[in-house]
Design an enzyme around this catalytic site. Structure first.
Site, PDB file in Angstrom:
ATOM      1  N   HIS A 168       0.807  -1.227   0.000  1.00 38.63           N
ATOM      2  CA  HIS A 168       0.000   0.000   0.000  1.00 38.63           C
ATOM      3  C   HIS A 168       0.843   1.282   0.000  1.00 38.63           C
ATOM      4  CE1 HIS A 168      -3.495  -2.473   0.665  1.00 38.63           C
ATOM      5  NE2 HIS A 168      -3.109  -2.860   1.855  1.00 38.63           N
ATOM      6  N   ASP A 187      -2.898 -11.039  -1.179  1.00 34.58           N
ATOM      7  CA  ASP A 187      -3.286 -10.435   0.105  1.00 34.58           C
ATOM      8  C   ASP A 187      -4.802 -10.183   0.085  1.00 34.58           C
ATOM      9  OD1 ASP A 187      -1.622  -8.592   2.348  1.00 34.58           O
ATOM     10  OD2 ASP A 187      -3.652  -7.865   1.921  1.00 34.58           O
TER      11      ASP A 187
HETATM   12 ZN   LIG Z   1      -3.796  -7.071   3.607  1.00 37.15          ZN
END
Ligand SMILES: [Zn+2]
Length: 374
Positions: free
Chosen positions: A132, A168
């Protein structure tokens, strides 16, 4: 091909984002302890991760942001301006003791993995996978984006067909955004629909591929996506390198997502893709149940090395897992198999229409890849 390498660091041992944060838990240190206690590590295959320098990090990150991150570590505080502009000390990205050194070590590890595979090879970096991280901003517990830096290192070696695969529970937004306009990197993310960061609901142009899956997503559904989407994309792309972000937060017991995978799904994906390119780097990622994460990632290292998990863990490995504590509901009464096994029980089921519909999108995915290769 030479045997796989494991890149780790002791910086993770005792490092925490703070007692109430989901990353209060030990993950990389437990994974390394578990791997060693299983007798699965020849120390000649282990490398200590170097810390990336600010100059190296500036290959992707904004120098002003890097300076702010170093300032935050040095002063253990953040100015209102830096907080507002760089989201350090905001949005779940706390100022903590190693707030620069730790992510810089993760980044150094993934960049080293790219260098070590210049002529081919397999490397596991469980401390990597901070997908991220943005160019000039912390996001989603990620301060830097080691995956982007590793992919850039491959590009700098002259590679031009790379697959970044992300399983993920959260969308790999930082990596997708970084390579949105770069046809040399195809990103493919499998993640829970309707969960933060709420992106990745459709395919972007030029190889920005997304498979948003419903809550309850299980092993049989992952297998369907593996054979019906992921492997066909690899077949079409013929990548020179594959990087797999193997976040463990898609496993059923994770407190931050609502997927229902067992770690068999992660093992199956790793086994299926690791030999599909001459270069393969396996990263960590999310994962907020300490038992789930360590068992999943230690198992990943086992898959890379052709190790079959023992039916029951040896006493040394069991002691590593019994030594963990967890201040969430699941930690009050952990089931026995979190201590005594490495492989979860499979979580199979029918492939639901919502997942089957994703498979119907394969022609569009292949078109996007072809557009990228053109
Ligand atoms: Zn994650």
């Amino acid at each position: 091909m030479s045997p796989p390498l494991l890149i780790g660091s002791e910086i993770y041992r005792g490092s925490t984002y703070g007692p109430k944060h989901p990353l209060a838990i030990p993950r990389v240190s437990t994974t390394l302890d578990l791997i060693r206690s299983l007798g699965w590590l020849d120390e000649r295959r282990y490398l200590d991760s170097p810390r990336a320098t600010p100059e190296q990090l500036a290959r992707f990150h904004d120098p002003d942001y890097l300076a702010a991150l170093m300032r935050a570590e040095a002063t253990q505080s953040v100015s209102p301006e830096d907080r507002e502009r760089f989201r350090i000390g905001a949005d779940g990205n706390p100022v903590y003791r190693e707030v620069f050194r730790r992510p810089a070590t993760g980044a150094g590890g993934t960049m080293l993995a790219a260098r070590l595979t210049a002529r081919g090879g397999v490397v596991h970096v469980p401390g990597g996978g901070t997908h991220h991280g943005m160019r000039a901003r912390a996001s989603g517990f990620c301060y830097l984006n080691d995956a982007v830096l590793g992919l850039l290192a491959w590009l700098d070696q002259g590679l031009s067909r790379i697959l970044y695969l992300d399983i993920d529970a959260h969308h790999g937004d930082g990596v997708e955004i970084a390579f949105r306009d770069d046809s040399r990197v195809v990103t493919l993310s499998v993640h829970e629909k309707g969960r933060w960061p709420f992106t990745g609901l459709t395919h972007g142009r030029c190889g920005a591929l997304n498979l948003p899956v419903p809550p309850g997503f299980h092993d049989a559904e992952m297998r369907a996506l593996l054979h019906g989407a992921i492997l066909p994309v690899i077949e079409a792309l013929q990548p020179e390198a594959i990087m797999l972000q193997c976040g463990a937060d898609g496993v059923e017991e994770d407190p931050l997502a609502r997927l229902s995978l067992s770690n068999n799904a992660h093992a199956e994906v790793i086994a299926a893709v690791m030999h599909r390119a001459p270069r393969f780097v396996l990263l960590g990622g999310g994962g907020y149940n300490p038992w789930t994460v360590a068992r999943c990632w230690a198992r990943g290292w086992g898959v890379l090395n052709g190790r079959v998990p023992p039916e029951r863990l040896p006493p040394e490995a069991e002691a590593v897992l019994r030594g963990l504590s967890f201040h969430r509901a699941a930690g009050r009464n952990p089931p026995e198999h979190w201590f005594t096994t490495l492989a979860d029980a499979p979580r199979e089921g029918e492939v639901r229409p919502e997942v089957a519909a994703l498979l119907a999108g394969l022609p569009a995915m292949l078109e996007s890849v072809a557009e990228c290769a053109a």
